[in-house]
Design an enzyme around this catalytic site. Structure first.
Site, short mmCIF file in Angstrom:
data_model
loop_
_atom_site.label_atom_id
_atom_site.label_comp_id
_atom_site.label_asym_id
_atom_site.label_seq_id
_atom_site.Cartn_x
_atom_site.Cartn_y
_atom_site.Cartn_z
CE1 TYR A 101 11.17 -7.46 4.69
CE2 TYR A 101 12.48 -6.42 2.97
CZ TYR A 101 11.49 -6.35 3.93
OH TYR A 101 10.81 -5.17 4.14
NE ARG A 106 -5.64 -7.79 0.65
CZ ARG A 106 -5.22 -7.53 1.88
NH1 ARG A 106 -3.92 -7.51 2.12
NH2 ARG A 106 -6.06 -7.27 2.84
O1 CP3 Z 1 4.34 0.44 -5.96
C1 CP3 Z 1 3.44 -0.30 -6.39
O2 CP3 Z 1 2.23 0.05 -6.47
C2 CP3 Z 1 3.84 -1.64 -6.96
C3 CP3 Z 1 3.81 -2.74 -6.12
C4 CP3 Z 1 4.82 -2.95 -5.00
C5 CP3 Z 1 4.47 -3.66 -3.83
N1 CP3 Z 1 5.59 -3.86 -3.09
C6 CP3 Z 1 3.11 -4.13 -3.52
C7 CP3 Z 1 2.79 -4.52 -2.15
C8 CP3 Z 1 6.17 -2.65 -4.90
C9 CP3 Z 1 7.04 -1.85 -5.84
C10 CP3 Z 1 6.66 -3.24 -3.69
C11 CP3 Z 1 8.06 -3.19 -3.26
C12 CP3 Z 1 8.41 -3.65 -1.92
N2 CP3 Z 1 7.93 -4.74 -1.25
C13 CP3 Z 1 9.43 -3.07 -1.13
C14 CP3 Z 1 10.30 -1.91 -1.55
C15 CP3 Z 1 9.63 -0.61 -1.38
C16 CP3 Z 1 9.42 -0.24 0.06
O3 CP3 Z 1 8.25 -0.17 0.46
O4 CP3 Z 1 10.42 0.02 0.74
C17 CP3 Z 1 9.50 -3.80 0.07
C18 CP3 Z 1 10.43 -3.53 1.23
C19 CP3 Z 1 8.56 -4.86 -0.03
C20 CP3 Z 1 8.33 -5.93 0.97
C21 CP3 Z 1 6.94 -5.91 1.43
N3 CP3 Z 1 5.86 -6.36 0.71
C22 CP3 Z 1 6.47 -5.41 2.68
C23 CP3 Z 1 7.32 -4.82 3.76
C24 CP3 Z 1 5.07 -5.59 2.67
C25 CP3 Z 1 4.10 -5.33 3.79
C26 CP3 Z 1 3.81 -3.89 3.73
C27 CP3 Z 1 2.58 -3.54 4.49
O5 CP3 Z 1 2.34 -2.33 4.46
O6 CP3 Z 1 1.91 -4.40 5.06
C28 CP3 Z 1 4.72 -6.14 1.41
C29 CP3 Z 1 3.35 -6.42 0.93
C30 CP3 Z 1 2.86 -5.54 -0.16
N4 CP3 Z 1 3.53 -5.33 -1.33
C31 CP3 Z 1 1.62 -4.83 -0.22
C32 CP3 Z 1 1.57 -4.21 -1.48
C33 CP3 Z 1 0.44 -3.42 -2.08
C34 CP3 Z 1 0.53 -4.84 0.83
C35 CP3 Z 1 -0.17 -6.13 0.61
C36 CP3 Z 1 -1.58 -6.19 1.04
O7 CP3 Z 1 -1.83 -6.39 2.24
O8 CP3 Z 1 -2.47 -6.09 0.16
#
Ligand code: CP3
Length: 356
Positions: free
Chosen positions: A154, A40
């Site tokens: 969202y 990242r």
């Molecule tokens: O599962 C996996 O490894 C595949 C990748 C994946 C991500 N997001 C990567 C990600 C998947 C399947 C998702 C789905 C997703 N994204 C959901 C549904 C699942 C759930 O968690 O309920 C939702 C609600 C999102 C929206 C989203 N994207 C949020 C709320 C966040 C912030 C989360 C946080 O912990 O900060 C993201 C960013 C995100 N998506 C990250 C990852 C690895 C973190 C990004 C980072 O800082 O590197």
């Protein structure tokens, strides 16, 4: 179709007899892994990581290489669709996802259109193709989407939310506009999943992270009805691709979820797996449901809790469709990578006894 070296996950999702319980983990490619944080950093930010197929491929494979999980999940995000619709997604450190142009009026709903899958979301399909090539048949690749209700939440809130005042306000005050919004999002989701399948994903999961915030009747009308349309459309064109629905907090609605014609249900940790099996286990495969916080504790605790999840589903004796091991929600950044190794080893070693 290419033969897989390990097709345990797909066989389990078809309800076939398998030799042990397959395991993959939601957010398996994520910040708890140092190699993820390094990639990242190389990308610069999260969205660039998602939009660069070679890097998205690299992080998708990291947990497969390190832990020997039974399925890979496309590295992307559920918010790619609203981003492609013009809402301009940004991921703010410490806050989470934010839209620069959230939906704030009926006129903005009227102006929404299904995004072009090529120009708007082609990077996702390119990532799928790149990942399939790199996996080279080791394990199946899971594609995914957010549920229409979760995406609309969202889009209207503009970010994550605790109370969902804006989207629920819209739902109560202008249900017609809410259905219009959900309609265009559903059409987009359907095209998006068809495109992912055509690009090479081998199973699908719908993340309904916020459906559990609704009353029972509103869940049926504003979330489940749209997921039902998605299942029906995918099944009409790609009946061979299994679909798992996951409504976080949806434990009381498992029967109606199972009636959509999906193949599996994801369960959060609040659901008793044995009871869920009695209720819907002969109709659908159950996926879950270890509390993700366990992954932040000791290895011994992880092993104990994992065994209790296996025991809770119990023997695969032909009376039900089966169990796929997962957490009840995504693994957290605080999780210890060694605990993931312990989890996978425990499930692999201990589950065979439940498949005699
Ligand atoms: O599962 C996996 O490894 C595949 C990748 C994946 C991500 N997001 C990567 C990600 C998947 C399947 C998702 C789905 C997703 N994204 C959901 C549904 C699942 C759930 O968690 O309920 C939702 C609600 C999102 C929206 C989203 N994207 C949020 C709320 C966040 C912030 C989360 C946080 O912990 O900060 C993201 C960013 C995100 N998506 C990250 C990852 C690895 C973190 C990004 C980072 O800082 O590197």
């Amino acid at each position: 179709m290419q033969n897989l070296d390990n097709d345990l996950y797909l066989r389990a999702l078809r309800g076939e007899k398998v030799e042990r319980t397959p395991i993959w983990v939601m957010r398996q490619a994520g910040r708890y892994l140092p190699e993820y944080r390094a990639t990242r950093k190389q990308a610069g930010d999260f969205l660039t990581l998602c939009k660069t197929p070679e890097l998205a491929c690299e992080v998708t494979l990291q947990p497969i290489d390190r832990f020997g999980l039974d399925a890979a999940i496309l590295f992307s995000d559920i918010l790619t669709i609203p981003d492609a619709m013009g809402l301009e997604l940004e991921l703010e450190e410490g806050i989470g996802p934010v839209f620069n142009k959230p939906i704030r009026s009926k006129a903005m709903i009227d102006a929404l259109a299904v995004p072009d899958m090529g120009s708007g979301l082609g990077y996702v399909m390119d990532a799928v193709g790149t990942i399939r090539k790199a996996l080279n048949g080791r394990v199946p690749l899971i594609g995914f989407t957010g549920s229409p209700w979760t995406l609309a939440s969202y889009m209207v809130e503009g970010s994550g939310s605790k109370e969902f005042r804006r989207i629920k306000g819209l739902m109560f005050e202008d249900p017609a506009a809410t259905h219009q919004l959900l309609g265009v999002v559903t059409e987009s989701v359907i095209e998006y999943l068809h495109a992912q399948v055509e690009a090479g994903v081998q199973s699908l999961m719908v993340f309904d992270t916020w459906g559990g915030m609704l009353s029972t009747s509103n869940y049926q009308a504003f979330s489940l009805a749209y997921m039902q349309q998605i299942v029906a459309s995918l099944k009409s064109k790609h009946p061979e691709v299994p679909i798992v629905l996951f409504t976080k907090g949806g434990g009381q609605w498992l029967e109606s979820m199972a009636e959509t014609g999906c193949d599996g249900l994801g369960l959060d940790w609040t659901v008793d797996l044995a009871e869920a099996r009695r209720r819907v286990g002969s109709k659908v495969v159950l996926q879950g449901n270890l509390d993700p916080v366990v992954m932040n504790t000791s290895g011994a605790q992880v092993a104990t809790e994992a065994e209790s999840v296996l025991a809770s589903y119990g023997q695969h004796d032909g009376s039900s469709k089966g169990h796929i091991f997962n957490l009840g929600h995504g693994i957290q950044p605080f999780a210890k990578p060694d605990n993931m190794r312990t989890l996978v080893e425990t499930v692999k070693a201990k589950s065979a006894a439940y498949h005699l």
